[in-house]
Design a protein around this motif. Structure first.
Motif, short mmCIF file in Angstrom:
data_model
loop_
_atom_site.label_atom_id
_atom_site.label_comp_id
_atom_site.label_asym_id
_atom_site.label_seq_id
_atom_site.Cartn_x
_atom_site.Cartn_y
_atom_site.Cartn_z
N ASN A 189 -34.31 11.61 -6.33
CA ASN A 189 -34.33 10.06 -5.94
C ASN A 189 -35.62 10.09 -4.88
O ASN A 189 -35.26 10.72 -3.75
N PRO A 190 -36.79 9.76 -5.03
CA PRO A 190 -37.86 9.55 -4.11
C PRO A 190 -37.77 8.11 -3.22
O PRO A 190 -38.31 8.08 -2.02
N ASP A 191 -36.64 7.26 -3.50
CA ASP A 191 -36.52 5.92 -2.88
C ASP A 191 -35.54 5.99 -1.85
O ASP A 191 -34.52 6.10 -2.26
N PRO A 192 -35.98 6.05 -0.50
CA PRO A 192 -34.93 5.89 0.60
C PRO A 192 -34.01 4.62 0.40
O PRO A 192 -32.84 4.70 0.97
N LYS A 193 -34.43 3.75 -0.20
CA LYS A 193 -33.39 2.56 -0.49
C LYS A 193 -32.31 2.65 -1.47
O LYS A 193 -31.40 1.91 -1.76
N ALA A 194 -32.42 3.62 -2.54
CA ALA A 194 -31.61 3.85 -3.48
C ALA A 194 -30.59 4.85 -3.16
O ALA A 194 -30.82 5.76 -2.34
N PHE A 195 -29.39 4.61 -3.82
CA PHE A 195 -28.18 5.67 -3.66
C PHE A 195 -27.28 5.37 -4.90
O PHE A 195 -26.89 4.38 -5.48
N TYR A 196 -27.68 6.59 -5.67
CA TYR A 196 -26.83 6.73 -7.19
C TYR A 196 -25.68 6.95 -7.13
O TYR A 196 -25.08 7.75 -6.31
N ASP A 197 -24.89 6.11 -8.11
CA ASP A 197 -23.26 6.50 -7.84
C ASP A 197 -22.71 7.10 -9.10
O ASP A 197 -21.63 7.73 -8.83
N CYS A 198 -23.28 6.81 -10.31
CA CYS A 198 -22.42 7.22 -11.51
C CYS A 198 -23.62 7.42 -12.62
O CYS A 198 -24.42 7.14 -12.64
N LEU A 199 -23.08 8.24 -13.64
CA LEU A 199 -23.82 8.53 -14.90
C LEU A 199 -22.89 8.45 -16.12
O LEU A 199 -21.62 8.13 -15.90
N THR A 200 -23.20 7.89 -17.34
CA THR A 200 -22.94 7.90 -18.42
C THR A 200 -23.72 8.33 -19.61
O THR A 200 -25.04 8.15 -19.47
N PHE A 201 -23.19 8.90 -20.60
CA PHE A 201 -24.04 9.08 -21.79
C PHE A 201 -23.50 8.48 -23.20
O PHE A 201 -22.42 8.26 -23.41
N PHE A 202 -24.30 7.83 -23.81
CA PHE A 202 -23.95 7.31 -25.18
C PHE A 202 -23.94 8.38 -26.14
O PHE A 202 -23.19 8.20 -27.20
N ASP A 203 -24.76 9.39 -26.09
CA ASP A 203 -24.54 10.60 -27.10
C ASP A 203 -25.19 11.72 -26.40
O ASP A 203 -25.60 11.50 -25.05
N PRO A 204 -25.46 12.78 -26.84
CA PRO A 204 -26.11 13.97 -26.20
C PRO A 204 -27.66 13.72 -25.84
O PRO A 204 -27.87 14.75 -24.73
N ALA A 205 -28.26 12.93 -26.11
CA ALA A 205 -29.41 12.44 -25.77
C ALA A 205 -29.72 11.47 -24.87
O ALA A 205 -30.55 11.65 -23.96
N HIS A 206 -28.92 10.17 -25.06
CA HIS A 206 -29.40 9.06 -24.33
C HIS A 206 -28.12 8.86 -23.08
O HIS A 206 -27.07 8.90 -23.70
N GLY A 207 -28.76 8.64 -22.01
CA GLY A 207 -27.92 8.37 -20.89
C GLY A 207 -28.31 7.34 -19.60
O GLY A 207 -29.81 7.24 -19.73
N LEU A 208 -27.64 7.00 -19.03
CA LEU A 208 -27.93 6.17 -17.83
C LEU A 208 -27.27 6.77 -16.56
O LEU A 208 -26.29 7.07 -16.56
N ALA A 209 -28.08 6.53 -15.37
CA ALA A 209 -27.36 6.59 -14.01
C ALA A 209 -27.84 5.17 -13.35
O ALA A 209 -28.59 4.36 -13.55
N VAL A 210 -26.86 4.95 -12.33
CA VAL A 210 -26.76 3.67 -11.54
C VAL A 210 -26.91 3.86 -10.23
O VAL A 210 -26.13 4.73 -9.53
N SER A 211 -27.91 3.11 -9.49
CA SER A 211 -27.82 3.01 -8.08
C SER A 211 -27.44 1.67 -7.64
O SER A 211 -27.72 0.68 -8.19
N ASP A 212 -26.99 1.72 -6.41
CA ASP A 212 -26.65 0.47 -5.50
C ASP A 212 -27.92 -0.34 -5.57
O ASP A 212 -29.00 0.24 -5.70
N PRO A 213 -27.75 -1.56 -5.38
CA PRO A 213 -28.90 -2.42 -5.50
C PRO A 213 -30.07 -2.09 -4.68
O PRO A 213 -29.91 -1.86 -3.52
N VAL A 214 -31.28 -2.20 -5.19
CA VAL A 214 -32.63 -1.89 -4.20
C VAL A 214 -33.28 -3.19 -4.73
O VAL A 214 -33.43 -3.93 -5.73
#
Length: 360
Positions: free
Chosen positions: A131-156
């Motif tokens: 993460n290059p943004d000092p305002k971001a703070f990532y919390d969790c991951l999830t994957f829909f399938d072995p290719a597609h996934g997301l991660a979420v950061s606290d609000p920026v």
């Protein structure tokens, strides 16, 4: 969230857990050996808030001290497969597709938030995102399938930030924020169990929040491009309160657990249920008795799930409307597999599998 940074055989499991409550006046023990957690010696005192259960034999855990462990023999032995360079970081989430492929997330401000990926059982890792943004703070991951996934950061800049991959975690990009509702003042995610961001099916994903005036569940039906927000019915109004864990057994039916993570604080209405993809939530009639950070459906049942926290494990036999104690012992997260193995992980290196007569 920054505050949290500082086998039993298939037939027996479903039969014991899913039997109608009305038929068990003596509790679960009335149906034979009561299920409980059988501890597996991990050989470490790291706290494991990340858990990816693949099956009865294979599970991955991640946590403090930059640790990632993997077992392929049902927990009899564990290999330390920690990513190089992760020592000192908090690896709060891990998603695994099999015994060889996994993606792990470390949390923290700025460059402490990183994503690693392995294709060889943890023998080698590639750092796929820092993460290059000092305002971001990532919390969790999830994957829909072995290719597609997301991660979420606290609000920026007033909105939760979503990171997306379409190649199994090899590369990541920040999604546009136009479809994300504004965050409430003080609102954030809780990096407590790897379950503040969960998915079901090819496109549906839910985000749990707390810390603001209300604890919300945000839902996207298009892999994180557009979102809607709903009040979860779990109390908030304090930085330590909110929804800590979500589980959806399909795109409609969801469970939320949470409360106040501070030791000794009451956590009323610590559970809620949804039957409409998270558009509306209602409190459990008999919620878990205290703060719970992790929750998981038992596969092949429509009504049975487990919730875990520092003061014990609870079971629901009616799809989250009521919960009752199942086992003592502290755990932070729980996961169940298609071959009906349920695993839990938590503080002081504690990892366990649900088995008849377990006492962990």
């Amino acid at each position: 969230m920054r505050l949290l940074a500082v086998g039993m055989c298939a037939a027996a499991l479903v039969g014991v857990l899913a039997a109608p409550a009305a038929a068990e006046p003596g509790g679960l023990a009335a149906f034979g050996a009561a299920p409980g957690w059988a501890l597996k010696d991990t050989g470490t005192d790291a706290r494991f808030r990340g858990l990816a259960a693949v099956n009865r034999s294979t599970a991955w855990v991640s946590g403090s001290q930059g640790k990632v462990l993997r077992t392929v023999d049902g927990g009899r032995t564990w290999g330390d497969v920690s990513p190089p360079g992760a020592a000192g970081l908090e690896l709060r989430d891990i998603e695994a597709f099999d015994a060889r492929r996994a993606v792990a997330l470390s949390i923290g401000e700025g460059e402490d938030s990183r994503v690693w990926r392995t294709e060889d059982g943890g023998a080698g890792w590639t750092e796929a995102f820092r993460n290059p943004d000092p305002k971001a703070f990532y919390d969790c991951l999830t994957f829909f399938d072995p290719a597609h996934g997301l991660a979420v950061s606290d609000p920026v800049d007033g909105k939760f930030r979503i990171l997306s991959t379409a190649d199994g975690g090899r590369s990541w990009r920040v999604l546009p924020s136009a479809g994300m509702p504004d965050a409430l003042p003080g609102e954030a995610g809780f990096a407590a169990s790897g379950q503040c961001l969960v998915s079901a099916g090819p496109a549906d994903v839910w985000l749990a929040t707390g810390g603001g005036a209300s604890a919300r569940v945000l839902h996207s039906a298009d892999r994180g491009l557009t979102w809607s927000a709903a009040d979860s019915a779990v109390p908030a109004g304090d930085p330590a309160k909110g929804v800590f864990g979500l589980a959806f057994r399909d795109r409609a039916h969801g469970l939320a657990v949470g409360g106040d993570y501070r030791t000794g604080q009451a956590s009323p209405r610590a559970g809620a249920v949804s039957a409409d993809a998270g558009r509306t939530w209602r409190p459990s009639d008999a919620p878990p008795p205290g703060y719970r950070s992790g929750v998981a459906w038992v596969p092949y049942t429509r009504t049975v799930a487990l919730a875990v926290g520092p003061t014990g494990t609870d079971v629901t036999l009616d799809a989250g409307r009521s919960w009752r104690p199942l086992a003592p012992g502290s755990f932070d997260t729980v996961d169940c597999t298609a071959d009906l193995a349920c695993w839990a992980a938590g503080e002081k290196g504690r990892v366990a599998r649900l088995e008849p007569g377990g006492r962990g």
